[in-house]
Design a protein around this motif. Structure first.
Motif, short mmCIF file in Angstrom:
data_model
loop_
_atom_site.label_atom_id
_atom_site.label_comp_id
_atom_site.label_asym_id
_atom_site.label_seq_id
_atom_site.Cartn_x
_atom_site.Cartn_y
_atom_site.Cartn_z
N CYS A 277 117.74 22.27 56.12
CA CYS A 277 118.94 22.14 55.29
C CYS A 277 119.70 20.87 55.62
O CYS A 277 120.28 20.24 54.73
N GLN A 278 119.71 20.47 56.88
CA GLN A 278 120.33 19.20 57.22
C GLN A 278 119.62 18.06 56.49
O GLN A 278 120.26 17.15 55.94
N LYS A 279 118.31 18.10 56.44
CA LYS A 279 117.55 17.05 55.76
C LYS A 279 117.88 17.01 54.27
O LYS A 279 118.27 15.96 53.74
N TYR A 280 117.74 18.13 53.59
CA TYR A 280 117.85 18.12 52.14
C TYR A 280 119.30 18.06 51.65
O TYR A 280 119.59 17.39 50.65
N LEU A 281 120.23 18.73 52.33
CA LEU A 281 121.61 18.65 51.89
C LEU A 281 122.16 17.25 52.10
O LEU A 281 122.90 16.73 51.24
N CYS A 282 121.83 16.62 53.21
CA CYS A 282 122.30 15.24 53.42
C CYS A 282 121.75 14.31 52.34
O CYS A 282 122.46 13.42 51.85
N GLN A 283 120.50 14.51 51.93
CA GLN A 283 119.92 13.69 50.86
C GLN A 283 120.65 13.94 49.54
O GLN A 283 120.93 12.99 48.79
N GLN A 284 120.95 15.21 49.26
CA GLN A 284 121.66 15.54 48.01
C GLN A 284 123.04 14.89 47.99
O GLN A 284 123.44 14.30 46.99
N ILE A 285 123.77 15.00 49.10
CA ILE A 285 125.11 14.41 49.16
C ILE A 285 125.04 12.89 49.08
O ILE A 285 125.89 12.25 48.44
N GLN A 286 124.03 12.29 49.68
CA GLN A 286 123.88 10.84 49.58
C GLN A 286 123.72 10.42 48.13
O GLN A 286 124.30 9.42 47.68
N PHE A 287 122.96 11.20 47.34
CA PHE A 287 122.79 10.87 45.93
C PHE A 287 124.11 10.99 45.18
O PHE A 287 124.43 10.14 44.34
N LEU A 288 124.87 12.04 45.46
CA LEU A 288 126.18 12.18 44.82
C LEU A 288 127.07 10.98 45.15
O LEU A 288 127.75 10.43 44.28
N ASN A 289 127.06 10.56 46.41
CA ASN A 289 127.85 9.40 46.81
C ASN A 289 127.40 8.14 46.07
O ASN A 289 128.23 7.32 45.67
#
Length: 339
Positions: A277-289
């Motif tokens: 979840c750290q891997k995928y949630l951080c990637q998702q938030i990076q895309f939103l940013n």
């Protein structure tokens, strides 16, 4: 789409003056970030059946955990600026204690009605509570907080299995019109069907909800409300994550938002305190940013009154004296500066 209910509160940033939309991508960081503070919503099932005695207010003054302290920590130590949190006067007074604790952080505070567009499995405006009853609820809430520019109105958490999306759009329009009658400029979150899924929104709910406008015909402050979890069935009930949701949900939605000159906020997302979840949630938030022209922010689920020893997606920080320590997922992905 976690099953919780009645109302919620979250922690996030400025919203009255929204940026002008253009063809460029964002500036590398969304405006709002926060964590939901659950507890008052406990007791309602996804069919709208509610046992309000199961509510567990996240306030020490009401016998619950220190939700006020959690919110101060998220705002002060984690750089968050948006927090996510009926009308009996006694109950309203209790809930208002949480609202005031949220406002005291300086954050923007999201109030949302958390019963899935239904009551006793009957859908608002489509055989269940009438549009007039729902409008009355929101008129009272909006009137109470009309002078608070840092209150955000989340019309409804996760409508699902709504048979007629156009009738639901009419219900949402009636609520928007009523809110704007007393609260002219606060942000209003517009929810779709399908558990307000970010993946389904562009093709299933969005086209109908585009017609929802302010009384003056504008869409200023009307932000589409989307959710997305990262586990195997998008239920938000598993501690492991399997996707970042970018190609399947947030990239297509970004294209649709730009094409229609609109914006959205991901007001509910999260996962277990695990490496996946750290891997995928951080990637998702990076895309939103990276796409902050159309995505205003994200709010994690959830802190507040959950028991971090047993709740799969706990974002409840642990306390040691006057200091707080974040869960590993909050620290890795949701916090905006080191605590």
């Amino acid at each position: 789409m976690y099953w919780s209910l009645i109302t919620g509160m979250a922690l996030a940033g400025a919203v009255t003056a929204l940026p002008r939309l253009d063809s460029r991508q964002g500036n590398g960081q969304v405006k709002y970030a926060g964590v939901n503070i659950a507890g008052f919503d406990f007791g309602c099932a996804t069919n709208g059946n509610c046992n309000i005695t199961a509510a567990y207010p996240p306030l020490q003054s009401l016998g619950g955990p220190d939700g006020a302290g959690q919110m101060q920590h998220f705002a002060r130590d984690d750089g968050m600026n948006m927090l996510g949190g009926t009308l009996d006067q006694t109950n309203t007074g209790k809930y208002d204690q949480l609202v005031q604790a949220c406002l005291a952080t300086g954050a923007y505070c999201v109030i949302d009605i958390h019963n899935y567009a239904r009551w006793d499995n009957q859908i608002i405006g489509q055989g269940g509570p009438s549009n007039e009853q729902f409008v009355s609820l929101w008129t009272q809430l909006a009137s109470k907080y009309a002078s608070q520019q840092k209150i955000v109105f989340g019309i409804m958490n996760e409508p699902h299995d709504v048979p007629d999306i156009n009738k639901w759009a009419d219900t949402v329009q009636a609520v928007v019109t009523a809110i704007r009658g007393v609260a002219k400029s606060q942000m209003i979150l517009i929810p779709g069907n399908d558990w307000t899924s970010a993946q389904q929104f562009p093709t299933k709910s969005g086209p109908a909800l585009l017609k929802v406008k302010n009384p003056d015909g504008s869409t200023d402050g009307l932000i589409f409300d989307v959710h997305k979890y990262l586990d195997s069935d998008n239920s938000g009930t598993h501690t492991e994550c399997v996707t970042d949701n970018i190609s399947s949900a947030f990239s297509p939605l970004a294209d649709w938002l730009r094409a229609n000159k609109r914006q959205a906020i991901n007001s509910e997302t999260g996962g277990g305190n695990t490496a996946s979840c750290q891997k995928y949630l951080c990637q998702q938030i990076q895309f939103l940013n990276q796409n902050s022209d159309v995505y205003l922010g994200y709010i994690g689920w959830s802190a507040g009154a959950f028991d971090p020893r047993t709740y799969e997606l706990s974002e409840v920080p642990s306390r040691n004296g006057n200091s707080w320590t974040d869960s590993s997922l909050v620290k890795a992905c949701l916090a905006r500066k080191a605590s």
